[in-house]
Motif scaffolding. Sequence first.
Motif, PDB file in Angstrom:
ATOM      1  N   GLY A   4     -62.127   0.978  73.302  1.00  0.00           N
ATOM      2  CA  GLY A   4     -61.748   2.039  72.386  1.00  0.00           C
ATOM      3  C   GLY A   4     -62.846   2.408  71.412  1.00  0.00           C
ATOM      4  N   GLN A   5     -64.058   1.845  71.591  1.00  0.00           N
ATOM      5  CA  GLN A   5     -65.158   2.068  70.661  1.00  0.00           C
ATOM      6  C   GLN A   5     -66.264   2.934  71.270  1.00  0.00           C
ATOM      7  OE1 GLN A   5     -65.011   0.738  67.428  1.00  0.00           O
ATOM      8  NE2 GLN A   5     -62.927   0.280  68.108  1.00  0.00           N
ATOM      9  N   ARG A   6     -67.081   3.488  70.393  1.00  0.00           N
ATOM     10  CA  ARG A   6     -68.308   4.164  70.848  1.00  0.00           C
ATOM     11  C   ARG A   6     -69.338   3.072  71.100  1.00  0.00           C
ATOM     12  NH1 ARG A   6     -70.180   8.279  66.548  1.00  0.00           N
ATOM     13  NH2 ARG A   6     -71.565   8.894  68.251  1.00  0.00           N
ATOM     14  N   LEU A   7     -69.545   2.759  72.363  1.00  0.00           N
ATOM     15  CA  LEU A   7     -70.349   1.603  72.733  1.00  0.00           C
ATOM     16  C   LEU A   7     -71.807   2.001  72.948  1.00  0.00           C
ATOM     17  CD1 LEU A   7     -70.123  -1.430  73.364  1.00  0.00           C
ATOM     18  CD2 LEU A   7     -69.787  -0.801  75.762  1.00  0.00           C
ATOM     19  N   LEU A   8     -72.717   1.272  72.323  1.00  0.00           N
ATOM     20  CA  LEU A   8     -74.152   1.501  72.448  1.00  0.00           C
ATOM     21  C   LEU A   8     -74.745   0.435  73.359  1.00  0.00           C
ATOM     22  CD1 LEU A   8     -74.891   2.065  68.644  1.00  0.00           C
ATOM     23  CD2 LEU A   8     -74.234   3.767  70.359  1.00  0.00           C
ATOM     24  N   LEU A   9     -75.603   0.863  74.286  1.00  0.00           N
ATOM     25  CA  LEU A   9     -76.173  -0.043  75.285  1.00  0.00           C
ATOM     26  C   LEU A   9     -77.683   0.047  75.323  1.00  0.00           C
ATOM     27  CD1 LEU A   9     -73.798   0.649  78.314  1.00  0.00           C
ATOM     28  CD2 LEU A   9     -73.712  -1.309  76.759  1.00  0.00           C
ATOM     29  N   LEU A  10     -78.304  -0.954  75.939  1.00  0.00           N
ATOM     30  CA  LEU A  10     -79.721  -0.907  76.241  1.00  0.00           C
ATOM     31  C   LEU A  10     -79.949  -0.167  77.556  1.00  0.00           C
ATOM     32  CD1 LEU A  10     -80.721  -4.544  75.270  1.00  0.00           C
ATOM     33  CD2 LEU A  10     -81.298  -2.463  74.042  1.00  0.00           C
ATOM     34  N   ASP A  11     -81.211   0.159  77.823  1.00  0.00           N
ATOM     35  CA  ASP A  11     -81.558   0.882  79.042  1.00  0.00           C
ATOM     36  C   ASP A  11     -81.191   0.097  80.288  1.00  0.00           C
ATOM     37  OD1 ASP A  11     -82.597   3.285  78.144  1.00  0.00           O
ATOM     38  OD2 ASP A  11     -84.598   2.441  77.812  1.00  0.00           O
ATOM     39  N   GLU A  12     -81.113   0.819  81.393  1.00  0.00           N
ATOM     40  CA  GLU A  12     -80.893   0.176  82.685  1.00  0.00           C
ATOM     41  C   GLU A  12     -82.044  -0.788  82.965  1.00  0.00           C
ATOM     42  OE1 GLU A  12     -80.165   2.780  85.910  1.00  0.00           O
ATOM     43  OE2 GLU A  12     -78.641   3.940  84.867  1.00  0.00           O
ATOM     44  N   GLY A  13     -81.720  -1.869  83.625  1.00  0.00           N
ATOM     45  CA  GLY A  13     -82.713  -2.896  83.917  1.00  0.00           C
ATOM     46  C   GLY A  13     -82.650  -4.058  82.955  1.00  0.00           C
ATOM     47  N   ASN A  14     -81.990  -3.835  81.794  1.00  0.00           N
ATOM     48  CA  ASN A  14     -81.839  -4.927  80.843  1.00  0.00           C
ATOM     49  C   ASN A  14     -80.548  -5.678  81.144  1.00  0.00           C
ATOM     50  OD1 ASN A  14     -81.118  -6.335  78.259  1.00  0.00           O
ATOM     51  ND2 ASN A  14     -83.075  -5.442  77.641  1.00  0.00           N
ATOM     52  N   CYS A  15     -80.630  -6.990  81.302  1.00  0.00           N
ATOM     53  CA  CYS A  15     -79.456  -7.761  81.717  1.00  0.00           C
ATOM     54  C   CYS A  15     -78.344  -7.726  80.676  1.00  0.00           C
ATOM     55  CB  CYS A  15     -79.846  -9.201  82.022  1.00  0.00           C
ATOM     56  SG  CYS A  15     -80.623 -10.073  80.641  1.00  0.00           S
ATOM     57  N   LEU A  16     -78.697  -7.574  79.386  1.00  0.00           N
ATOM     58  CA  LEU A  16     -77.662  -7.528  78.357  1.00  0.00           C
ATOM     59  C   LEU A  16     -76.789  -6.292  78.527  1.00  0.00           C
ATOM     60  CD1 LEU A  16     -76.441  -8.847  75.860  1.00  0.00           C
ATOM     61  CD2 LEU A  16     -78.077  -7.563  74.462  1.00  0.00           C
ATOM     62  N   ARG A  17     -77.364  -5.204  79.007  1.00  0.00           N
ATOM     63  CA  ARG A  17     -76.578  -4.004  79.295  1.00  0.00           C
ATOM     64  C   ARG A  17     -75.520  -4.327  80.345  1.00  0.00           C
ATOM     65  NH1 ARG A  17     -77.398   1.785  80.125  1.00  0.00           N
ATOM     66  NH2 ARG A  17     -76.242   2.439  81.982  1.00  0.00           N
ATOM     67  N   ASP A  18     -75.937  -4.998  81.413  1.00  0.00           N
ATOM     68  CA  ASP A  18     -75.006  -5.312  82.496  1.00  0.00           C
ATOM     69  C   ASP A  18     -73.900  -6.252  82.020  1.00  0.00           C
ATOM     70  OD1 ASP A  18     -76.584  -3.779  84.177  1.00  0.00           O
ATOM     71  OD2 ASP A  18     -77.782  -5.495  84.845  1.00  0.00           O
ATOM     72  N   GLN A  19     -74.265  -7.209  81.174  1.00  0.00           N
ATOM     73  CA  GLN A  19     -73.261  -8.153  80.678  1.00  0.00           C
ATOM     74  C   GLN A  19     -72.255  -7.454  79.769  1.00  0.00           C
ATOM     75  OE1 GLN A  19     -76.169 -10.702  79.033  1.00  0.00           O
ATOM     76  NE2 GLN A  19     -76.586 -11.729  80.970  1.00  0.00           N
ATOM     77  N   THR A  20     -72.749  -6.504  78.956  1.00  0.00           N
ATOM     78  CA  THR A  20     -71.845  -5.751  78.083  1.00  0.00           C
ATOM     79  C   THR A  20     -70.902  -4.888  78.904  1.00  0.00           C
ATOM     80  OG1 THR A  20     -73.527  -5.706  76.340  1.00  0.00           O
ATOM     81  CG2 THR A  20     -71.732  -4.110  76.167  1.00  0.00           C
ATOM     82  N   LEU A  21     -71.445  -4.216  79.907  1.00  0.00           N
ATOM     83  CA  LEU A  21     -70.608  -3.378  80.757  1.00  0.00           C
ATOM     84  C   LEU A  21     -69.577  -4.206  81.513  1.00  0.00           C
ATOM     85  CD1 LEU A  21     -73.151  -0.799  82.223  1.00  0.00           C
ATOM     86  CD2 LEU A  21     -71.233  -0.345  80.682  1.00  0.00           C
TER      87      LEU A  21
END
Length: 315
Positions: free
Chosen positions: A194-211
């Motif tokens: 329900g939030q406006r979620l901010l992510l890192l660029d593709e290729g960063n593993c933290l992005r994948d973990q957040t998603l």
Amino acid sequence: MPTTTLPSFSQLRAFVALCDHQHFGEAAAALGVSQPSLSQAITALEKRVDGELVERTTRRVLVTPLGQALLPYAREAVLAAESFNEAVTNQGAALAGTLRLGIIPTLAPYLVPLILDGLGRELPLLNPELREMVTGDLLDMLAQGRLDAAIISTDVDLPHSTAIPMYDEPLVALVPADHPWVGRNDVLPSELDGQRLLLLDEGNCLRDQTLALCQRYGTNPPSAVATTLSTVVQMVANGAGVTVIPEGAVRLLSGEGYAVVRFATPAPTRHIGLVHRSSSSRGADFAQLADIITGLARQAGLPLAEVGRYNRRGR
């Protein structure tokens, strides 16, 4: 027809380097040979296989379909030969000399200082050369023999690599200072949807973990993408949304406008480990290195837990 004579190590190494760099000058420099010598090695190898391995252009080298088919075998042969030399060189000299060690960007800012300071005391004969890159690039360099090992979040596929678990690191949420979650330690991952979620660029593993946290509970798309963790933090401070960061990064935060909130127990985590080529003869050395670095992180008070203590929702 191809000859029955086996290709030489120098020919295979030249071919692999040229495929990796896709440029004769860069490949020659990496190998420490002249461009004519490199070109002669490639030509001799092409004669042996009776086919064109690379297509020479004015700007770059293109690998032909035949070259693509033979490259994995050439790379395996080169890495095996280098592992042999590595085993000979390191007899009786465990964890000494130069070690090319990669590390992911979301871990490097607070782990690299501990490594540089602590390894000098723990392993005075070791000379670590650290390289900060995203996971995919680290694994590519590892496979190419351009890194000896890497410290990454191991929640990814690791072809031809062995992972040595080090520790689990909790994930936390970062929100604007006026966000209604401020002060909470019981946030559910499902609430991120329900939030406006901010992510890192593709290729960063933290992005994948957040998603992975969000996609498990909903389909609300992220609202923005940033290149670095520091940029994401500034966006949160300016009220652009919320993000997920490793708890170890909290010690780097020094500004205003944001607050750290924690997830309900059991918290999502990411799983930190040291990876090396499965063909390497230094598995025991790398296990010792992973144990030493884990000890340094624990002594420094980094938030970590034994592998498997938390559940694996951070994957």
